[in-house]
Design a protein around this motif. Structure first.
Motif, short mmCIF file in Angstrom:
data_model
loop_
_atom_site.label_atom_id
_atom_site.label_comp_id
_atom_site.label_asym_id
_atom_site.label_seq_id
_atom_site.Cartn_x
_atom_site.Cartn_y
_atom_site.Cartn_z
N ARG A 276 0.83 -1.20 0.00
CA ARG A 276 0.00 0.00 0.00
C ARG A 276 0.87 1.26 0.00
O ARG A 276 0.40 2.33 -0.37
CB ARG A 276 -0.94 -0.02 1.21
CG ARG A 276 -2.06 -1.05 1.06
CD ARG A 276 -2.94 -1.12 2.28
NE ARG A 276 -4.05 -2.04 2.05
CZ ARG A 276 -4.78 -2.59 3.01
NH1 ARG A 276 -4.52 -2.30 4.27
NH2 ARG A 276 -5.76 -3.42 2.73
N LYS A 277 2.09 1.11 0.42
CA LYS A 277 3.04 2.23 0.36
C LYS A 277 3.85 2.17 -0.94
O LYS A 277 4.86 2.87 -1.08
CB LYS A 277 3.98 2.18 1.56
CG LYS A 277 3.28 2.35 2.91
CD LYS A 277 4.25 2.56 4.04
CE LYS A 277 4.84 3.96 3.98
NZ LYS A 277 5.62 4.30 5.20
N LYS A 278 3.42 1.29 -1.86
CA LYS A 278 4.03 1.12 -3.18
C LYS A 278 5.48 0.64 -3.07
O LYS A 278 6.36 1.05 -3.82
CB LYS A 278 3.96 2.43 -3.97
CG LYS A 278 2.52 2.89 -4.23
CD LYS A 278 2.46 4.15 -5.07
CE LYS A 278 1.01 4.57 -5.31
NZ LYS A 278 0.91 5.79 -6.15
N GLU A 279 5.72 -0.27 -2.12
CA GLU A 279 7.02 -0.89 -1.95
C GLU A 279 6.90 -2.39 -2.20
O GLU A 279 7.19 -3.22 -1.34
CB GLU A 279 7.57 -0.62 -0.54
CG GLU A 279 7.79 0.86 -0.25
CD GLU A 279 8.36 1.10 1.14
OE1 GLU A 279 9.19 0.27 1.60
OE2 GLU A 279 7.97 2.10 1.77
N LEU A 305 -0.08 -10.23 -6.65
CA LEU A 305 -0.36 -8.82 -6.85
C LEU A 305 0.93 -7.99 -6.78
O LEU A 305 1.07 -6.97 -7.48
CB LEU A 305 -1.35 -8.31 -5.79
CG LEU A 305 -2.80 -8.75 -5.97
CD1 LEU A 305 -3.62 -8.36 -4.75
CD2 LEU A 305 -3.40 -8.12 -7.23
N SER A 306 1.88 -8.44 -5.95
CA SER A 306 3.12 -7.68 -5.80
C SER A 306 3.97 -7.70 -7.07
O SER A 306 4.87 -6.89 -7.22
CB SER A 306 3.94 -8.23 -4.63
OG SER A 306 4.50 -9.49 -4.95
N LEU A 307 3.66 -8.63 -7.96
CA LEU A 307 4.39 -8.72 -9.23
C LEU A 307 3.84 -7.77 -10.28
O LEU A 307 4.44 -7.58 -11.34
CB LEU A 307 4.35 -10.16 -9.75
CG LEU A 307 5.02 -11.21 -8.85
CD1 LEU A 307 4.73 -12.60 -9.36
CD2 LEU A 307 6.52 -10.96 -8.77
N MET A 308 2.68 -7.18 -9.97
CA MET A 308 2.08 -6.21 -10.88
C MET A 308 2.72 -4.84 -10.66
O MET A 308 3.43 -4.62 -9.67
CB MET A 308 0.57 -6.13 -10.61
CG MET A 308 -0.17 -7.46 -10.78
SD MET A 308 -1.90 -7.38 -10.24
CE MET A 308 -2.55 -6.22 -11.42
N PRO A 309 2.53 -3.89 -11.59
CA PRO A 309 3.04 -2.53 -11.39
C PRO A 309 2.58 -1.96 -10.05
O PRO A 309 1.42 -2.18 -9.66
CB PRO A 309 2.47 -1.75 -12.56
CG PRO A 309 2.26 -2.79 -13.63
CD PRO A 309 1.86 -4.04 -12.90
N ALA A 310 3.46 -1.27 -9.35
CA ALA A 310 3.17 -0.79 -7.99
C ALA A 310 1.87 0.01 -7.92
O ALA A 310 1.08 -0.14 -7.00
CB ALA A 310 4.32 0.04 -7.47
N GLY A 311 1.63 0.87 -8.90
CA GLY A 311 0.43 1.70 -8.88
C GLY A 311 -0.83 0.88 -8.97
O GLY A 311 -1.86 1.21 -8.37
#
Length: 316
Positions: A276-279, A305-311
């Motif tokens: 959620r902090k885009k890390e 989901l973490s493998l997707m673009p951060a945004g």
């Protein structure tokens, strides 16, 4: 009537503090010292303390914010009583709380602590009956019979029926207060329950609602939700440390499978907060650690989901 030290940490809750302190001063059990420690609140609560004009109150004020853990533990270390009991600045005690709990410990010298049930109240102090019943069931106290429990590490760490933060009276000398690590942080109350539970001595349950827990937007539970990611990270980090400590303790071997699931969940929670902090990259290491302990569908989903673009990932 042995001396009971009441630990009352406070921070920026002047209105609640007055009520909380009042419930301590008005205990039917009179041989008490009340240690109020203010964690550098924006407004000094000393005037409130002075209004009570009670010589049993000892007031301390931090020169700077030292964090909840240091403020609480530092106050416990100042205690002189045979027994110690914590009262948070937004909670309340019934007038007969100590007069019911202390005699139980005096009659059962083998018991390291006594604990009871509690009411739930809203921010205005009104008791919420349905929430109270829900909590009694959730923490396993609804059907718990009065008496001694040994071992009680399941009550301390699984059902979490023992609450040193506001519903337990403890023998002060049963544990080493100087040996509690600061990494415990916001989970200090559960960690205290753990320390007492591994003394290999019993706890005594009093099946009565003798304290009141207040629900409001400023509690750690509320602030560690999705609204405050830094608080969520901090609490998850504290839980990770505590559960790693529990798992390293052979005295808890019987509940290690449960503790492993908890540790895996806290690692996942930490990773989700990082996402959620885009890390996302940093989050993945926590998901992998979690999956190596106990694979869970939630963790697998989060890892994907973490493998997707951060945004994109942060929106989920």
């Amino acid at each position: 009537m042995p001396l009971v030290s009441i630990i009352l940490p406070t921070y920026n809750r002047l209105d609640y503090l007055r009520q909380s302190l009042g419930s301590a001063v008005n205990q039917a059990y009179k041989n008490i010292e009340i240690l109020v420690s203010d964690n550098a609140s924006s407004q000094n609560p000393e005037l409130i303390i002075n209004d009570f004009a009670d010589p049993r109150i000892k007031f301390y004020r931090q020169s700077k914010n030292v964090g909840a853990f240091a403020n609480v533990m530092g106050t416990f270390q100042k205690a002189q009583g045979k027994y110690v009991a914590c009262l948070l600045d937004d909670d309340l005690w019934e007038p007969n709380y100590l007069s019911q709990m202390v005699p139980v410990l005096e009659a059962n010298p083998e018991a390291v602590l006594a604990f009871c049930d509690h009411y739930m109240m809203n921010e205005d102090g009104q008791i919420n009956g349905s929430k109270t019943e829900e909590c009694s069931r959730f923490y396993g106290r609804k059907t718990l019979e009065e008496g001694l429990y040994q071992p009680f590490y399941e009550l301390a760490l699984i059902s979490q029926a023992v609450s040193p933060a506001f519903s337990a009276v403890m023998r002060r000398n049963a544990i080493d207060w100087d040996a509690i690590p600061p990494q415990v942080g916001l989970i200090w109350d559960t960690y205290l329950a753990y320390l007492y539970s591994v003394t290999e001595k019993p706890a005594y349950y009093v099946p009565a609602r003798l304290t009141r827990c207040r629900e409001h937007g400023g509690t750690i539970t509320q602030q560690s939700g999705s609204r405050n990611l830094d608080m969520k990270l901090s609490k998850a980090e504290d839980n990770i440390f505590c559960h790693q400590t529990y798992l390293a303790d052979p005295r808890l071997a019987a509940i290690h499978p449960y503790l492993k699931k908890c540790l895996a969940s806290h690692l996942t929670t930490y990773g989700i907060a990082l996402m959620r902090k885009k890390e996302s990259k940093k989050a993945r290491s926590y998901f992998w650690r979690s999956l190596q302990i106990v694979p869970q569908p939630k963790t697998i989903t989060a890892l994907c989901l973490s493998l997707m673009p951060a945004g994109v990932a942060s929106k989920f």
